[in-house]
Design a protein around this motif. Structure first.
Motif, mmCIF file in Angstrom:
data_model
loop_
_atom_site.group_PDB
_atom_site.id
_atom_site.type_symbol
_atom_site.label_atom_id
_atom_site.label_comp_id
_atom_site.label_asym_id
_atom_site.label_seq_id
_atom_site.Cartn_x
_atom_site.Cartn_y
_atom_site.Cartn_z
ATOM 1 N N ASP A 28 11.457 22.255 -71.678
ATOM 2 C CA ASP A 28 11.420 22.431 -73.127
ATOM 3 C C ASP A 28 12.685 21.764 -73.680
ATOM 4 O OD1 ASP A 28 13.509 24.268 -72.698
ATOM 5 O OD2 ASP A 28 12.292 26.017 -73.198
ATOM 6 N N ARG A 29 12.844 21.781 -74.980
ATOM 7 C CA ARG A 29 13.987 21.090 -75.597
ATOM 8 C C ARG A 29 15.314 21.646 -75.076
ATOM 9 N NH1 ARG A 29 15.126 17.712 -79.897
ATOM 10 N NH2 ARG A 29 12.953 17.717 -80.548
ATOM 11 N N ALA A 30 15.418 22.950 -74.943
ATOM 12 C CA ALA A 30 16.662 23.559 -74.451
ATOM 13 C C ALA A 30 16.979 23.075 -73.034
ATOM 14 C CB ALA A 30 16.564 25.083 -74.499
ATOM 15 N N ASP A 31 15.964 22.929 -72.192
ATOM 16 C CA ASP A 31 16.182 22.395 -70.837
ATOM 17 C C ASP A 31 16.778 20.992 -70.902
ATOM 18 O OD1 ASP A 31 15.031 24.663 -69.575
ATOM 19 O OD2 ASP A 31 13.029 23.747 -69.617
ATOM 20 N N LEU A 32 16.225 20.156 -71.762
ATOM 21 C CA LEU A 32 16.719 18.783 -71.886
ATOM 22 C C LEU A 32 18.150 18.761 -72.416
ATOM 23 C CD1 LEU A 32 13.556 17.040 -73.346
ATOM 24 C CD2 LEU A 32 14.364 16.998 -70.986
ATOM 25 N N GLU A 33 18.439 19.613 -73.388
ATOM 26 C CA GLU A 33 19.792 19.668 -73.937
ATOM 27 C C GLU A 33 20.795 20.083 -72.866
ATOM 28 O OE1 GLU A 33 19.295 22.235 -77.321
ATOM 29 O OE2 GLU A 33 18.438 20.613 -78.536
ATOM 30 N N ARG A 34 20.439 21.040 -72.019
ATOM 31 C CA ARG A 34 21.326 21.453 -70.924
ATOM 32 C C ARG A 34 21.466 20.333 -69.883
ATOM 33 N NH1 ARG A 34 18.722 26.279 -71.723
ATOM 34 N NH2 ARG A 34 17.160 25.813 -70.133
ATOM 35 N N LEU A 35 20.362 19.709 -69.542
ATOM 36 C CA LEU A 35 20.359 18.671 -68.520
ATOM 37 C C LEU A 35 21.250 17.486 -68.898
ATOM 38 C CD1 LEU A 35 19.115 17.734 -65.812
ATOM 39 C CD2 LEU A 35 17.226 16.772 -67.138
ATOM 40 N N PHE A 36 21.243 17.127 -70.170
ATOM 41 C CA PHE A 36 21.986 15.955 -70.626
ATOM 42 C C PHE A 36 23.183 16.323 -71.509
ATOM 43 C CE2 PHE A 36 17.626 14.364 -69.849
ATOM 44 C CZ PHE A 36 17.940 13.481 -68.820
ATOM 45 N N ALA A 37 23.720 17.524 -71.337
ATOM 46 C CA ALA A 37 24.830 17.986 -72.175
ATOM 47 C C ALA A 37 26.118 17.213 -71.910
ATOM 48 C CB ALA A 37 25.065 19.480 -71.957
ATOM 49 N N ARG A 38 26.363 16.849 -70.664
ATOM 50 C CA ARG A 38 27.603 16.158 -70.311
ATOM 51 C C ARG A 38 27.304 14.714 -69.933
ATOM 52 N NH1 ARG A 38 31.874 19.290 -67.059
ATOM 53 N NH2 ARG A 38 31.978 21.260 -68.187
ATOM 54 N N GLY A 39 28.066 13.819 -70.528
ATOM 55 C CA GLY A 39 27.970 12.422 -70.147
ATOM 56 C C GLY A 39 26.873 11.628 -70.839
ATOM 57 N N TRP A 40 26.161 12.267 -71.760
ATOM 58 C CA TRP A 40 25.066 11.590 -72.456
ATOM 59 C C TRP A 40 25.089 11.919 -73.944
ATOM 60 C CZ3 TRP A 40 22.394 8.153 -69.684
ATOM 61 C CH2 TRP A 40 22.388 8.290 -68.301
ATOM 62 N N ARG A 41 24.729 10.953 -74.747
ATOM 63 C CA ARG A 41 24.530 11.166 -76.182
ATOM 64 C C ARG A 41 23.057 10.930 -76.457
ATOM 65 N NH1 ARG A 41 25.317 7.798 -81.123
ATOM 66 N NH2 ARG A 41 25.777 6.108 -79.689
ATOM 67 N N THR A 42 22.408 11.895 -77.084
ATOM 68 C CA THR A 42 20.984 11.777 -77.409
ATOM 69 C C THR A 42 20.813 10.921 -78.656
ATOM 70 O OG1 THR A 42 20.520 13.928 -76.414
ATOM 71 C CG2 THR A 42 18.877 13.054 -77.948
ATOM 72 N N LEU A 43 20.066 9.839 -78.533
ATOM 73 C CA LEU A 43 19.770 8.967 -79.668
ATOM 74 C C LEU A 43 18.454 9.360 -80.328
ATOM 75 C CD1 LEU A 43 20.776 5.557 -78.054
ATOM 76 C CD2 LEU A 43 22.180 7.090 -79.454
ATOM 77 N N ALA A 44 17.504 9.820 -79.532
ATOM 78 C CA ALA A 44 16.207 10.249 -80.058
ATOM 79 C C ALA A 44 15.571 11.200 -79.044
ATOM 80 C CB ALA A 44 15.296 9.058 -80.300
ATOM 81 N N CYS A 45 14.826 12.155 -79.576
ATOM 82 C CA CYS A 45 14.127 13.103 -78.710
ATOM 83 C C CYS A 45 12.859 13.547 -79.441
ATOM 84 C CB CYS A 45 15.013 14.297 -78.397
ATOM 85 S SG CYS A 45 14.280 15.461 -77.230
ATOM 86 N N ALA A 46 11.712 13.350 -78.798
ATOM 87 C CA ALA A 46 10.437 13.699 -79.444
ATOM 88 C C ALA A 46 9.493 14.320 -78.421
ATOM 89 C CB ALA A 46 9.792 12.455 -80.043
ATOM 90 N N HIS A 47 8.710 15.261 -78.885
ATOM 91 C CA HIS A 47 7.702 15.930 -78.060
ATOM 92 C C HIS A 47 6.352 15.615 -78.680
ATOM 93 C CE1 HIS A 47 5.345 19.491 -76.694
ATOM 94 N NE2 HIS A 47 5.957 19.179 -75.570
ATOM 95 N N TYR A 48 5.409 15.173 -77.844
ATOM 96 C CA TYR A 48 4.090 14.862 -78.382
ATOM 97 C C TYR A 48 3.032 15.003 -77.302
ATOM 98 C CZ TYR A 48 5.031 10.226 -76.397
ATOM 99 O OH TYR A 48 5.340 9.195 -75.549
ATOM 100 N N LEU A 49 1.778 14.896 -77.694
ATOM 101 C CA LEU A 49 0.651 14.921 -76.765
ATOM 102 C C LEU A 49 0.151 13.502 -76.556
ATOM 103 C CD1 LEU A 49 -1.454 17.952 -78.048
ATOM 104 C CD2 LEU A 49 0.059 17.870 -76.073
ATOM 105 N N THR A 50 -0.127 13.176 -75.306
ATOM 106 C CA THR A 50 -0.713 11.875 -74.998
ATOM 107 C C THR A 50 -2.151 12.094 -74.514
ATOM 108 O OG1 THR A 50 -0.494 9.837 -73.719
ATOM 109 C CG2 THR A 50 0.222 11.855 -72.636
#
Length: 69
Positions: A28-50
């Protein structure tokens, strides 16, 4: 992602399931935020159905930039 194992399978831990004998993790979004909290800057993040699979599939698309940290 209910069509691909997030429902009706034994949960190993939060967002982590045993699906047909294989471990499968969902995010989920919180998982991604924790995973990339250090050493990364988020430029874009989107959730959708394919629709490119047999059943609709929920996906995350994230664009990151490596930082100096």
């Amino acid at each position: 992602d209910h069509h691909y194992g997030a429902s009706g399978h034994p949960q190993i831990e939060a967002h982590y399931y045993r699906v047909d004998g294989e471990a499968k993790r969902f995010f989920d979004r919180a998982d991604l935020e924790r995973l990339f909290a250090r050493g990364w800057r988020t430029l874009a993040c989107a959730h959708y159905l394919t629709q490119k699979y047999a059943q609709p599939k929920a996906v995350w698309e994230i664009v990151l930039e490596k930082t100096d940290a």
